[in-house]
Design a protein around this motif. Structure first.
Motif, mmCIF file in Angstrom:
data_model
loop_
_atom_site.group_PDB
_atom_site.id
_atom_site.type_symbol
_atom_site.label_atom_id
_atom_site.label_comp_id
_atom_site.label_asym_id
_atom_site.label_seq_id
_atom_site.Cartn_x
_atom_site.Cartn_y
_atom_site.Cartn_z
ATOM 1 N N ILE A 339 0.870 -1.301 -0.071
ATOM 2 C CA ILE A 339 0.005 -0.070 -0.161
ATOM 3 C C ILE A 339 0.802 1.386 0.040
ATOM 4 C CG2 ILE A 339 -1.503 1.579 1.383
ATOM 5 C CD1 ILE A 339 -3.157 -1.122 1.991
ATOM 6 N N PRO A 340 1.871 1.399 0.884
ATOM 7 C CA PRO A 340 2.721 2.547 0.804
ATOM 8 C C PRO A 340 3.421 2.880 -0.555
ATOM 9 C CG PRO A 340 2.992 1.350 2.887
ATOM 10 C CD PRO A 340 2.227 0.540 1.918
ATOM 11 N N VAL A 420 14.052 12.437 -2.465
ATOM 12 C CA VAL A 420 14.540 11.458 -1.411
ATOM 13 C C VAL A 420 14.693 12.149 0.046
ATOM 14 C CG1 VAL A 420 16.564 10.072 -0.442
ATOM 15 C CG2 VAL A 420 15.632 9.891 -2.894
ATOM 16 N N LYS A 421 15.248 13.349 -0.016
ATOM 17 C CA LYS A 421 15.362 14.213 1.234
ATOM 18 C C LYS A 421 13.901 14.453 1.892
ATOM 19 C CE LYS A 421 19.466 17.005 -0.057
ATOM 20 N NZ LYS A 421 20.041 18.124 -0.790
ATOM 21 N N LYS A 422 12.922 14.354 1.066
ATOM 22 C CA LYS A 422 11.466 14.555 1.723
ATOM 23 C C LYS A 422 11.005 13.468 2.486
ATOM 24 C CE LYS A 422 8.057 17.684 1.970
ATOM 25 N NZ LYS A 422 8.254 18.944 2.648
ATOM 26 N N VAL A 423 11.253 12.310 1.756
ATOM 27 C CA VAL A 423 10.650 11.042 2.143
ATOM 28 C C VAL A 423 11.597 9.975 2.619
ATOM 29 C CG1 VAL A 423 8.682 11.708 0.505
ATOM 30 C CG2 VAL A 423 10.647 10.140 -0.205
ATOM 31 N N LEU A 427 10.558 5.781 3.627
ATOM 32 C CA LEU A 427 11.040 4.748 2.808
ATOM 33 C C LEU A 427 11.942 3.855 3.794
ATOM 34 C CD1 LEU A 427 12.641 6.458 -0.344
ATOM 35 C CD2 LEU A 427 10.491 5.448 -0.067
ATOM 36 N N ILE A 428 12.596 4.248 4.894
ATOM 37 C CA ILE A 428 13.320 3.120 5.438
ATOM 38 C C ILE A 428 12.135 2.474 6.534
ATOM 39 C CG2 ILE A 428 14.998 3.084 7.756
ATOM 40 C CD1 ILE A 428 16.398 5.437 6.569
ATOM 41 N N ILE A 429 11.212 3.219 7.089
ATOM 42 C CA ILE A 429 10.398 2.527 7.879
ATOM 43 C C ILE A 429 9.325 1.597 6.883
ATOM 44 C CG2 ILE A 429 7.922 2.818 8.840
ATOM 45 C CD1 ILE A 429 9.045 5.275 9.913
ATOM 46 N N ASN A 430 9.215 1.914 5.510
ATOM 47 C CA ASN A 430 8.319 0.695 4.643
ATOM 48 C C ASN A 430 9.260 -0.359 4.414
ATOM 49 O OD1 ASN A 430 6.092 0.440 3.191
ATOM 50 N ND2 ASN A 430 7.462 0.633 1.259
#
Length: 447
Positions: A339-340, A420-423, A427-430
């Motif tokens: 989903i993410p 990438v700086k924004k999210v 991304l790591i949590i996902n």
């Protein structure tokens, strides 16, 4: 000044789009809860097969004209009516082709019932095709509430028709009346309500040559739609053939439940993205800022939705579908991991379109289709719905990286680093979420 106005306009458009869509999704959810308790997974599986092919013909018949019309600065009456007539002609041709294909579908699935089920669904393809121009007119002028109202009227009427027919015909034929009823009611309302727009209500015209003006944009859009169809529908086709219609019924319902967060956010927003951000395609810095901001919100929402569905899957299935669908839970848990990724990925098309780069959208679609097809074939080869879901998790992850790399390089001024700086933390949590889900699956299955 333009950037400020466009940002405010985008916000208003998103609110309108999401309000209308949420009302529609609430009605569709209620419809799902009712019908899931009336029809068995096997019946839904049989009908899901024919819907897969109907989706293809609907996508092919659209020819990318909708987004192409929205992208036009002006739509004179001659263009409007000429395209409307062309879509009607295409609709007749596509519906007839669908009917002629029915013996092949019946032969492939070794079930003669598809010869009959194709008839109402083929007619629904015709009405969906005729709706293309009125829908584009309403979306172009951001009348998303009226669009949702048309869809809601079709959904409610279709459920009533299904229950009336249950008293007279076999349940599978009653169920097949649903898409036909929706398409007829929706087509009438969209056409009638398009008369409230400045462009006006489309009529049949003879100036077919206007279609040439849209082909440079719509050809790539059509190509993307077809590629996207095969990459997203091959799983249903092969599950129904090799794992059985009952398995298809379970997989289809799990996928449908997984898609609701996407529908509530991404799909509800997408109609508003292109009409508004098309005005910003020359102001690349503001275009990038709004893109990164929206993707950040979608990533957070997708992560929350995915984790919630993963841990509440059993409860969700019991409440929405009932006890006869308990097999959906494990499949839903695995699909929720995507989903993410899908939340962010699904919004990318609107930005490609708004930037006038349907060509890039097509190329990304080709890559994604190849990756998804390979994943689906491997998943089916290993012989279970769970293996298919694991393969899809991997393919969606690869496609996400590819799509946003292309979008960043060719459209966003600061490139991939700015996004990438924004999210990055999301991304790591996902990645951790995906790893946990896969490890738990293998621990439960093999230990």
């Amino acid at each position: 000044m333009l950037s400020f106005l466009t940002q405010g306009e985008l916000g208003r458009a998103l609110i309108k789009s999401m309000t209308g869509r949420y009302a529609l999704y609430a009605v569709q959810m209620l419809s799902l809860m009712i019908l899931a308790r009336v029809f068995t997974p096997e019946l839904f599986g049989i009908f899901a097969v024919i819907q897969v092919f109907a989706t293809f013909f609907i996508l092919f018949s659209e020819m990318g004209f909708g987004p192409a019309l929205i992208n036009q600065k002006e739509i004179p009456n001659g263009v409007r009516d000429g395209i409307f007539s062309v879509t009607a002609i295409i609709g007749v041709f596509i519906a007839a082709s669908f009917l002629l294909l029915s013996p092949l579908i019946s032969s492939f699935y070794e079930n003669e019932i598809y010869n009959l089920l194709v008839i109402p669904v083929a007619v629904s393809v015709l009405f969906n095709t005729v709706s293309i121009v009125p829908l584009a007119i309403l979306q172009r002028e951001q009348k998303f509430i009226l669009v949702a109202g048309s869809d809601i009227a079709g959904e409610i009427t279709s459920v009533i028709v299904v229950f009336v027919l249950l008293a007279f015909v076999h349940p599978i034929f009653a169920l097949s009346s649903k898409p036909l009823t929706i398409s007829i009611i929706r087509c009438f309302f969209l056409w009638y309500l398009s008369g409230t727009c400045l462009i006006g209500k489309p009529q049949f015209g003879r100036q077919f040559y206007h279609v040439k003006k849209l082909l440079s944009f719509s050809a790539f859009q059509l190509g993307f739609n077809i590629m996207n169809y095969f990459s997203r529908s091959l799983d249903n086709i092969l599950v129904g053939k090799y794992l059985g219609v009952s398995s298809l019924g379970i997989y289809d319902k799990a996928y449908q439940l997984m898609r609701y967060p996407l529908m509530l956010l991404t799909f509800a927003m997408t109609p508003a993205i292109q009409p508004v951000l098309t005005k910003l395609k020359n102001d690349k810095s503001e275009f990038e800022r709004l893109h990164n901001q929206l993707v950040n919100y979608l990533a957070i929402a997708g992560l929350v939705a995915g984790i919630s569905i993963y841990f509440l899957a059993d409860f969700i299935v019991l409440i929405l579908l009932g006890e006869q669908w308990e097999g959906v839970s494990n499949i839903l848990k695995l699909l929720s991991v995507t989903i993410p990724i899908q939340m962010m990925l699904s919004s990318s098309g609107g930005f490609f379109q708004a930037a006038g780069r349907a060509d890039l959208l097509f190329y990304c679609g080709v890559f994604s289709s190849v990756v998804n097809v390979i994943a689906i074939i491997l998943g089916i080869y290993f012989g279970s719905l769970e293996s298919l879901c694991i393969a899809l998790i991997i393919s969606f992850s690869i496609n996400f990286i590819q799509c946003y790399t292309v979008l960043s390089i060719y459209i966003l001024p600061r490139g991939l680093s700015g996004l990438v700086k924004k999210v990055w933390w999301i991304l790591i949590i996902n990645i951790i979420f995906i790893s946990f889900a896969i490890m738990e699956f293998f621990n439960v299955t093999y230990i």
